[in-house]
Write an enzyme that holds these catalytic residues in place. Structure first.
Site, PDB file in Angstrom:
ATOM      1  N   LYS A   1      94.054 -55.093  60.126  1.00 31.29           N
ATOM      2  CA  LYS A   1      92.654 -54.953  59.689  1.00 31.29           C
ATOM      3  C   LYS A   1      92.178 -53.513  59.905  1.00 31.29           C
ATOM      4  CE  LYS A   1      91.326 -59.781  60.151  1.00 31.29           C
ATOM      5  NZ  LYS A   1      90.813 -60.808  61.031  1.00 31.29           N
TER       6      LYS A   1
ATOM      7  N   LYS B   1      92.017 -62.645  50.352  1.00 26.40           N
ATOM      8  CA  LYS B   1      90.767 -62.134  49.771  1.00 26.40           C
ATOM      9  C   LYS B   1      90.601 -60.646  50.050  1.00 26.40           C
ATOM     10  CE  LYS B   1      88.165 -64.353  53.466  1.00 26.40           C
ATOM     11  NZ  LYS B   1      89.106 -65.409  53.859  1.00 26.40           N
TER      12      LYS B   1
ATOM     13  N   LYS C   1     101.129 -61.038  49.633  1.00 31.43           N
ATOM     14  CA  LYS C   1     100.458 -62.214  50.181  1.00 31.43           C
ATOM     15  C   LYS C   1      99.076 -62.377  49.527  1.00 31.43           C
ATOM     16  CE  LYS C   1      97.825 -63.835  53.982  1.00 31.43           C
ATOM     17  NZ  LYS C   1      96.755 -63.527  54.822  1.00 31.43           N
TER      18      LYS C   1
HETATM   19  P1  ADP Z   1      92.562 -64.360  53.813  1.00 32.67           P
HETATM   20  O1  ADP Z   1      93.895 -63.698  54.056  1.00 32.67           O
HETATM   21  O2  ADP Z   1      92.275 -64.540  52.373  1.00 32.67           O
HETATM   22  O3  ADP Z   1      91.442 -63.644  54.554  1.00 32.67           O
HETATM   23  P2  ADP Z   1      92.301 -66.284  55.891  1.00 32.67           P
HETATM   24  O4  ADP Z   1      92.860 -65.293  56.862  1.00 32.67           O
HETATM   25  O5  ADP Z   1      90.846 -66.611  55.977  1.00 32.67           O
HETATM   26  O6  ADP Z   1      92.665 -65.804  54.417  1.00 32.67           O
HETATM   27  O7  ADP Z   1      93.164 -67.600  56.018  1.00 32.67           O
HETATM   28  C1  ADP Z   1      92.690 -68.917  56.221  1.00 32.67           C
HETATM   29  C2  ADP Z   1      93.875 -69.847  56.339  1.00 32.67           C
HETATM   30  O8  ADP Z   1      94.649 -69.840  55.143  1.00 32.67           O
HETATM   31  C3  ADP Z   1      94.851 -69.465  57.462  1.00 32.67           C
HETATM   32  O9  ADP Z   1      95.399 -70.631  58.028  1.00 32.67           O
HETATM   33  C4  ADP Z   1      95.904 -68.692  56.741  1.00 32.67           C
HETATM   34  O10 ADP Z   1      97.135 -68.697  57.420  1.00 32.67           O
HETATM   35  C5  ADP Z   1      95.992 -69.447  55.408  1.00 32.67           C
HETATM   36  N1  ADP Z   1      96.425 -68.508  54.355  1.00 32.67           N
HETATM   37  C6  ADP Z   1      95.722 -67.451  53.865  1.00 32.67           C
HETATM   38  N2  ADP Z   1      96.410 -66.805  52.907  1.00 32.67           N
HETATM   39  C7  ADP Z   1      97.594 -67.459  52.784  1.00 32.67           C
HETATM   40  C8  ADP Z   1      98.737 -67.274  51.941  1.00 32.67           C
HETATM   41  N3  ADP Z   1      98.787 -66.303  51.043  1.00 32.67           N
HETATM   42  N4  ADP Z   1      99.761 -68.137  52.086  1.00 32.67           N
HETATM   43  C9  ADP Z   1      99.709 -69.154  52.997  1.00 32.67           C
HETATM   44  N5  ADP Z   1      98.653 -69.386  53.809  1.00 32.67           N
HETATM   45  C10 ADP Z   1      97.602 -68.557  53.716  1.00 32.67           C
END
Ligand code: ADP
Ligand code: TRP
Length: 334
Positions: free
Chosen positions: A120, A202, A199
């Site tokens: 981050k 957002k 990956k």
């Molecule tokens: P982002 O990366 O979009 O900010 P978050 O960190 O809020 O997403 O993730 C929320 C949940 O979704 C977590 O359990 C995270 O491991 C899962 N997650 C997010 N992106 C992925 C992905 N590309 N593949 C698998 N799981 C994901």
């Protein structure tokens, strides 16, 4: 599975999600779908982590709105408040107290090694103390409810390991108190790729949202990056994002068939884009309809969350009383 001290009778499955933006396919497969499945066979704790979101969301309006929207998204996807405990993190503020207590047994080095924090910062987020302490609050989320299993995507594995470290440290210092949790990561969906093949996240502007309208979804799928092979050339399904996305929704027979068409040549990526659109659109259409209906039921959603918080708070206080006793914070004779 290692659990301490007395194992609660039912398997406790717990996970949380931040209310910071539209939910995408990565969230759905990595976390939401396994959670919704878990409500059938275990005691499910599902919550919206708005304290965590405060590390990056700066607008009260956005946080408020985001919280309700994620709640509606989860309910539309089938989370059943009768079968699970579903609440908003800040409605059980006891978690912040536990977080402080855990901070005092957490070494700086443990947090400094967290890759999610480093990522981050590398992406330009100006670090505040909350962002650095994020994994301790997450540990408090998990340990407060004595959860056994934590369904998350691969990126959160380290945070669950940190939680175990913190729990072990506390247990060895004060005697067995916390259950040691395990991450649950399905290898098939551990890392859902985004439009650019990285990956899906957002933060990378490469997402496909679960509840986007048909035309938006179609446009976004057209943006999926592929190699530049001509139609007639044979193609490699294993390294293609479209193929990976298709496979999430298709039967094993359909996946096999499409794989053959890739290798044979004569298949245009544009055709696969249409197929991917059809699959995703078809899968989420019924949920989208439910989600629209929930927009008009805000009072009902708020009531569901308040009921969930009451149940969660009861369990949280049981743990916290124990922790206060063991640490000496409770100084009065019981
Ligand atoms: P982002 O990366 O979009 O900010 P978050 O960190 O809020 O997403 O993730 C929320 C949940 O979704 C977590 O359990 C995270 O491991 C899962 N997650 C997010 N992106 C992925 C992905 N590309 N593949 C698998 N799981 C994901
Ligand atoms: N850190 C998680 C994420 O970014 C969200 C989260 C907060 C969480 N508390 C949790 C996940 C407890 C599982 C268990 O996705």
């Amino acid at each position: 599975m290692t659990t301490t001290p007395q194992e609660p009778e039912t398997l406790r499955v717990l996970s949380g999600i931040q209310p910071s933006g539209g939910l995408h396919l990565g969230n759905y497969f990595g976390m939401m779908k396994p959670m919704i499945k878990a409500q059938e066979e275990s005691l499910l704790f599902c919550f919206i982590v708005n304290y965590h979101a405060l590390t990056t969301v700066r607008s009260g309006k956005d946080l408020r709105q985001g919280t309700l929207e994620v709640a509606m998204d989860f309910l539309a996807l089938g989370l059943d408040p009768e079968k699970s405990i579903f609440w908003v993190q800040s409605d059980v503020p006891e978690v912040v107290e536990l977080s402080w207590i855990l901070s005092c047994v957490t070494s700086m080095g443990l947090l400094e090694r967290c890759t999610s924090y480093k990522d981050k910062v590398a992406r330009g987020i100006v670090p505040n103390h909350g962002l650095f302490a994020y994994p301790v609050l997450m540990a408090a989320d998990i340990l407060l409810y004595q959860a056994h299993v934590i369904p998350v995507g691969k990126d959160q594995k380290q945070h669950v390991e940190v939680t175990r470290d913190i729990a072990e440290r506390f247990n060895s210092q004060y005697g067995d108190t916390f259950v040691l949790p395990e991450p649950r990561i399905d290898p098939d969906v551990a890392l859902i790729p985004g439009l650019d093949g990285q990956k899906m996240s957002k933060s990378y502007d490469n997402t496909l949202e679960i509840f986007s309208e048909e035309n938006v979804l179609r446009k976004k799928i057209m943006r999926v990056v592929t190699d530049s092979k001509a139609v007639e050339e044979p193609k490699d399904p294993e390294n293609d994002t479209l193929f990976k996305l298709y496979s999430l929704f298709a039967s094993s027979e359909e996946i096999r068939d499409l794989g053959k068409r890739y290798r044979a040549g004569g298949l245009a990526y544009a055709t696969v884009k249409d197929m991917v659109f059809e699959k995703i659109n078809h899968h989420f259409k019924p949920y989208r309809e439910k989600r629209h209906a929930l927009n008009g039921e805000r009072a009902k959603v708020e009531r569901i969350l308040a009921d969930g918080a009451e149940k969660a708070r009861y369990i949280a206080n049981k743990t916290l009383r124990k922790v206060r006793r063991k640490t000496g914070l409770q100084y009065q004779k019981a």
